[in-house]
Design a protein around this motif. Structure first.
Motif, PDB file in Angstrom:
ATOM      1  N   MET A 196      86.123  47.147  47.700  1.00 14.27           N
ATOM      2  CA  MET A 196      85.047  47.498  48.325  1.00 14.27           C
ATOM      3  C   MET A 196      84.191  48.578  47.793  1.00 14.27           C
ATOM      4  SD  MET A 196      83.704  46.228  51.227  1.00 14.27           S
ATOM      5  CE  MET A 196      84.892  45.954  52.532  1.00 14.27           C
ATOM      6  N   GLU A 229      80.879  38.044  56.982  1.00 15.27           N
ATOM      7  CA  GLU A 229      81.808  38.631  58.255  1.00 15.27           C
ATOM      8  C   GLU A 229      81.308  37.832  59.260  1.00 15.27           C
ATOM      9  OE1 GLU A 229      81.685  41.231  61.610  1.00 15.27           O
ATOM     10  OE2 GLU A 229      80.445  40.152  60.876  1.00 15.27           O
ATOM     11  N   ASP A 230      82.138  37.719  60.235  1.00 18.91           N
ATOM     12  CA  ASP A 230      81.969  37.254  61.564  1.00 18.91           C
ATOM     13  C   ASP A 230      82.827  37.802  62.559  1.00 18.91           C
ATOM     14  OD1 ASP A 230      80.243  35.712  63.255  1.00 18.91           O
ATOM     15  OD2 ASP A 230      82.039  34.374  63.399  1.00 18.91           O
ATOM     16  N   HIS A 238      99.298  43.231  66.909  1.00 16.92           N
ATOM     17  CA  HIS A 238      98.965  43.093  65.503  1.00 16.92           C
ATOM     18  C   HIS A 238     100.130  42.200  64.730  1.00 16.92           C
ATOM     19  CE1 HIS A 238      98.773  44.555  61.619  1.00 16.92           C
ATOM     20  NE2 HIS A 238      97.541  44.716  61.755  1.00 16.92           N
ATOM     21  N   GLU A 249      91.771  46.707  63.329  1.00 15.83           N
ATOM     22  CA  GLU A 249      91.663  46.978  61.712  1.00 15.83           C
ATOM     23  C   GLU A 249      92.569  48.056  61.523  1.00 15.83           C
ATOM     24  OE1 GLU A 249      87.169  45.167  60.944  1.00 15.83           O
ATOM     25  OE2 GLU A 249      88.311  46.575  59.272  1.00 15.83           O
ATOM     26  N   THR A 250      93.884  47.915  61.469  1.00 12.21           N
ATOM     27  CA  THR A 250      94.832  49.194  61.205  1.00 12.21           C
ATOM     28  C   THR A 250      94.551  49.996  59.978  1.00 12.21           C
ATOM     29  OG1 THR A 250      96.523  47.995  60.392  1.00 12.21           O
ATOM     30  CG2 THR A 250      96.493  48.225  62.897  1.00 12.21           C
ATOM     31  N   THR A 251      94.255  49.178  58.922  1.00 15.99           N
ATOM     32  CA  THR A 251      93.998  49.764  57.391  1.00 15.99           C
ATOM     33  C   THR A 251      92.683  50.538  57.533  1.00 15.99           C
ATOM     34  OG1 THR A 251      94.685  47.576  56.495  1.00 15.99           O
ATOM     35  CG2 THR A 251      93.814  49.280  54.918  1.00 15.99           C
ATOM     36  N   THR A 288      83.602  33.344  57.482  1.00 18.16           N
ATOM     37  CA  THR A 288      84.837  33.850  58.228  1.00 18.16           C
ATOM     38  C   THR A 288      85.180  33.002  59.247  1.00 18.16           C
ATOM     39  OG1 THR A 288      84.480  36.256  57.509  1.00 18.16           O
ATOM     40  CG2 THR A 288      85.452  36.015  59.514  1.00 18.16           C
ATOM     41  N   VAL A 341      90.402  35.577  59.361  1.00 16.30           N
ATOM     42  CA  VAL A 341      90.853  36.756  60.019  1.00 16.30           C
ATOM     43  C   VAL A 341      91.405  36.642  61.346  1.00 16.30           C
ATOM     44  CG1 VAL A 341      88.785  38.038  59.029  1.00 16.30           C
ATOM     45  CG2 VAL A 341      88.756  36.808  61.470  1.00 16.30           C
ATOM     46  N   THR A 342      92.125  37.553  61.747  1.00 19.41           N
ATOM     47  CA  THR A 342      92.873  37.488  63.158  1.00 19.41           C
ATOM     48  C   THR A 342      92.285  38.109  64.418  1.00 19.41           C
ATOM     49  OG1 THR A 342      94.110  39.836  62.738  1.00 19.41           O
ATOM     50  CG2 THR A 342      95.218  37.808  61.932  1.00 19.41           C
ATOM     51  N   TYR A 348      99.524  38.366  63.521  1.00 13.81           N
ATOM     52  CA  TYR A 348      99.767  37.618  61.859  1.00 13.81           C
ATOM     53  C   TYR A 348     100.757  36.537  61.853  1.00 13.81           C
ATOM     54  CZ  TYR A 348      96.843  40.752  59.267  1.00 13.81           C
ATOM     55  OH  TYR A 348      95.608  41.547  58.598  1.00 13.81           O
ATOM     56  N   GLY A 372      92.668  41.900  55.656  1.00 15.37           N
ATOM     57  CA  GLY A 372      93.465  42.773  56.084  1.00 15.37           C
ATOM     58  C   GLY A 372      94.381  43.401  55.332  1.00 15.37           C
ATOM     59  N   ASN A 373      94.674  44.812  55.031  1.00 10.70           N
ATOM     60  CA  ASN A 373      95.480  45.233  53.933  1.00 10.70           C
ATOM     61  C   ASN A 373      96.795  45.818  54.638  1.00 10.70           C
ATOM     62  OD1 ASN A 373      92.987  46.639  51.858  1.00 10.70           O
ATOM     63  ND2 ASN A 373      93.301  44.591  52.737  1.00 10.70           N
ATOM     64  N   SER A 374      97.193  45.798  55.825  1.00 11.20           N
ATOM     65  CA  SER A 374      98.290  46.032  56.530  1.00 11.20           C
ATOM     66  C   SER A 374      99.526  45.471  55.854  1.00 11.20           C
ATOM     67  CB  SER A 374      98.549  45.977  57.954  1.00 11.20           C
ATOM     68  OG  SER A 374      98.151  44.573  58.229  1.00 11.20           O
TER      69      SER A 374
HETATM   70  C1  LIG Z   1      86.557  44.139  54.241  1.00 12.95           C
HETATM   71  C2  LIG Z   1      87.172  43.802  55.487  1.00 12.95           C
HETATM   72  C3  LIG Z   1      86.495  42.565  56.192  1.00 12.95           C
HETATM   73  C4  LIG Z   1      86.751  41.987  57.282  1.00 12.95           C
HETATM   74  N1  LIG Z   1      86.349  40.975  57.813  1.00 12.95           N
HETATM   75  C5  LIG Z   1      86.310  40.617  59.130  1.00 12.95           C
HETATM   76  C6  LIG Z   1      85.884  39.636  59.855  1.00 12.95           C
HETATM   77  O1  LIG Z   1      84.674  39.102  59.277  1.00 12.95           O
HETATM   78  N2  LIG Z   1      85.957  39.460  61.158  1.00 12.95           N
HETATM   79  C7  LIG Z   1      87.078  39.903  61.828  1.00 12.95           C
HETATM   80  O2  LIG Z   1      87.460  39.647  62.897  1.00 12.95           O
HETATM   81  N3  LIG Z   1      87.855  40.612  61.147  1.00 12.95           N
HETATM   82  C8  LIG Z   1      87.724  41.219  59.790  1.00 12.95           C
HETATM   83  N4  LIG Z   1      88.260  42.102  59.269  1.00 12.95           N
HETATM   84  C9  LIG Z   1      89.709  42.412  59.897  1.00 12.95           C
HETATM   85  C10 LIG Z   1      90.940  41.493  59.263  1.00 12.95           C
HETATM   86  O3  LIG Z   1      90.650  40.712  58.317  1.00 12.95           O
HETATM   87  C11 LIG Z   1      92.150  41.656  60.135  1.00 12.95           C
HETATM   88  O4  LIG Z   1      92.687  40.361  60.534  1.00 12.95           O
HETATM   89  C12 LIG Z   1      92.710  42.477  61.086  1.00 12.95           C
HETATM   90  O5  LIG Z   1      91.533  43.005  61.644  1.00 12.95           O
HETATM   91  C13 LIG Z   1      93.787  43.663  60.931  1.00 12.95           C
HETATM   92  O6  LIG Z   1      93.634  44.304  59.829  1.00 12.95           O
HETATM   93  P1  LIG Z   1      94.931  45.081  58.969  1.00 12.95           P
HETATM   94  O7  LIG Z   1      95.970  43.921  58.251  1.00 12.95           O
HETATM   95  O8  LIG Z   1      94.127  45.903  58.127  1.00 12.95           O
HETATM   96  O9  LIG Z   1      95.507  45.962  60.163  1.00 12.95           O
HETATM   97  C14 LIG Z   1      87.960  42.486  57.987  1.00 12.95           C
HETATM   98  C15 LIG Z   1      88.723  43.711  57.305  1.00 12.95           C
HETATM   99  C16 LIG Z   1      88.136  44.212  56.150  1.00 12.95           C
HETATM  100  C17 LIG Z   1      89.042  45.266  55.522  1.00 12.95           C
END
Ligand SMILES: Cc1cc2nc3c(=O)[nH]c(=O)nc-3n(C[C@H](O)[C@H](O)[C@H](O)COP(=O)(O)O)c2cc1C
Length: 435
Positions: A275, A53-54, A150, A338-340, A100, A131-132, A154, A223-225
């Motif tokens: 996860m 992660e970062d 958001h 991180e909406t999900t 990341t 990531v965003t 994307y 991202g899971n959205s």
């Molecule tokens: C398992 C997991 C790991 C993630 N790792 C990162 C990360 O390393 N850095 C970061 O900025 N966002 C991270 N995210 C967030 C996103 O990848 C994503 O770009 C953003 O926050 C939107 O998430 P959403 O599509 O669920 O709304 C992570 C999310 C999840 C679920």
């Protein structure tokens, strides 16, 4: 068979640095030792990948201060993971390492070049987690007034990946002539500008280095959205997913299959890793006791404060959870981060107080509790039922947990024949997509 990955959830940052089993993490976290130990152990265990992660900020949403962040070391301080990658692959031979990169932090050319450089240095074992970014504080470190909404983030990420992909393809196969007699290093007719002019990025190209062993490093998306799923369906080789049951896993897999086919790809082109947090013990009752202790500790004021801090983080720095009385109802705003994750954490919380929520279940994927043998059996059953591709393990990172997973759980899984017993191919992608 299924795959295993390890989620290094606090990146190249401080891992548990106080309490039992912290070792020297407080002072040594800036050094490669723990991460090298982790990666060599994961390879011994047969993992496909380490996922780093970062994030790039020191948060101050919670309580409008950096106090909680820096008191506990929450997501900061953190080093840049990119220079760590070759140190991890130099100590191993097969495992993939995913680092990341945020689409608001790296211009596409810099990202494409850095990843190809790593592909060379790792001999084809690097991946990029696209990531965003999550909070305003990150955006403000890169010249923006605040983070993008958001949907726009994307849209930017889609364009960013398009540019990066074009750059990775800007040297045709066969462009390298390698004729020392002529002499002719490369055939200039097979190296192309990309001349990209988009809404967010423009780039002339070609990339100023030659393709690496994978040509296109493995691409991961978390991202899971809906827009996150679309990005993964178009571009990713692996996706990280949050699901709490085999039914949810199946539903996500089906949804992604439809999206992949819509974009002209095959379901088997994308491996979804779910996860999973393990609570291991020598016996089932020891594991259960450990889990109970972990749950009871959620009532500690420190842990409540940390959990609320994370809620503020996943809201994208939109909701300051420090503002509310602990015994008041949970604010239902999902925010812009991180909406999900935010939705999963808020699920079923309308009737709860903030204290209930902070002391409640983690809701970050699945939890497995038991001895190595029991857990291996349960993980195998879940995968069998869900038809999934693998798990992304998310334990705390201490040398104790590394050993428990790599020398306890993984051998129990291998005994059942459900995880790999070696690596058939040279590159990360070929191994990941092998079955
Ligand atoms: C398992 C997991 C790991 C993630 N790792 C990162 C990360 O390393 N850095 C970061 O900025 N966002 C991270 N995210 C967030 C996103 O990848 C994503 O770009 C953003 O926050 C939107 O998430 P959403 O599509 O669920 O709304 C992570 C999310 C999840 C679920």
């Amino acid at each position: 068979m299924f795959r295993l990955g390890w989620f290094l959830g606090n990146g190249f940052g401080m891992q548990p640095w106080y309490g039992n089993w912290a070792g020297r993490a407080m002072t040594d976290w800036t050094q490669p030792g723990l991460y090298v130990d982790l990666t060599t152990s994961l390879e011994r265990a047969g993992f496909d990948l380490l996922f780093i992660e970062d994030t790039s900020m020191v948060e101050d949403t919670f309580g409008e201060s950096m106090e909680t962040t820096l008191k506990y070391g929450l997501m900061a301080p953190k080093n840049d993971p990119i220079p760590l990658v070759p140190l991890l692959t130099a100590a191993t031979e097969h495992i993939g390492v995913v680092a990341t990169m945020s689409t608001i932090q790296y211009p596409p050319f810099l990202a494409a070049r850095s990843m190809v450089t790593l592909d060379h240095l790792t001999q084809g074992r690097v991946g990029i987690n696209v990531v965003t970014s999550v909070t305003h504080r990150v955006a403000q470190n890169f010249g923006y007034d605040k983070h993008f909404a958001h949907a726009e983030r994307y849209a930017m990420a889609e364009e960013w990946m398009e540019v990066v992909s074009l750059l990775w393809d800007s040297w045709e196969p066969g462009a390298l002539v390698h004729d020392q007699e002529t002499p002719k290093y490369a055939d200039h007719t097979k190296v192309h500008t990309i001349d990209f002019e988009g809404k967010y990025f423009s780039c002339r190209g070609p990339l100023n280095t030659i393709p690496g062993p994978q040509r296109r490093p493995v691409v991961a998306q978390a991202g899971n959205s809906t827009p996150g799923r679309e990005l993964a369906a178009k571009q990713a080789d692996t996706m990280l997913a949050l699901a709490k049951s085999p039914a949810e896993m199946k539903a996500l897999r089906q949804d992604m299959d439809t999206r992949l086919i819509k974009h002209g790809r095959k379901p088997q082109d994308l491996k979804i890793l779910f996860m999973a947090t393990p609570y291991l013990g020598d016996t089932d009752s020891e594991a259960q006791e450990r889990f109970n202790r972990f749950n009871a500790a959620k009532k500690d004021p420190d842990n409540i404060e940390k959990r609320l801090w994370y809620l503020s983080y996943v809201s994208g720095g939109v909701v300051d959870y420090a503002k509310y009385d602990l015994d008041s109802p949970v604010p239902q705003e999902v925010g812009n981060g991180e909406t999900t994750t935010a939705k999963a954490w808020l699920e079923g919380s309308k009737e709860l107080t903030l204290r209930d929520l902070a002391e409640g279940p983690s809701n970050y994927g699945m939890e497995f509790i038991g001895s190595a043998d029991t857990m291996a059996g349960e993980m195998a059953e879940v995968m069998e039922e869900a038809g999934g591709d693998g798990f992304l393990m998310y334990p705390d990172v201490t040398r104790r947990s590394i050993m428990e997973v790599c020398d306890g759980l993984a051998p129990a899984l291998r005994k059942r024949g459900v995880i790999r017993d070696g690596y058939a191919h040279k590159t990360f992608r070929d191994n990941l997509l092998d079955f």
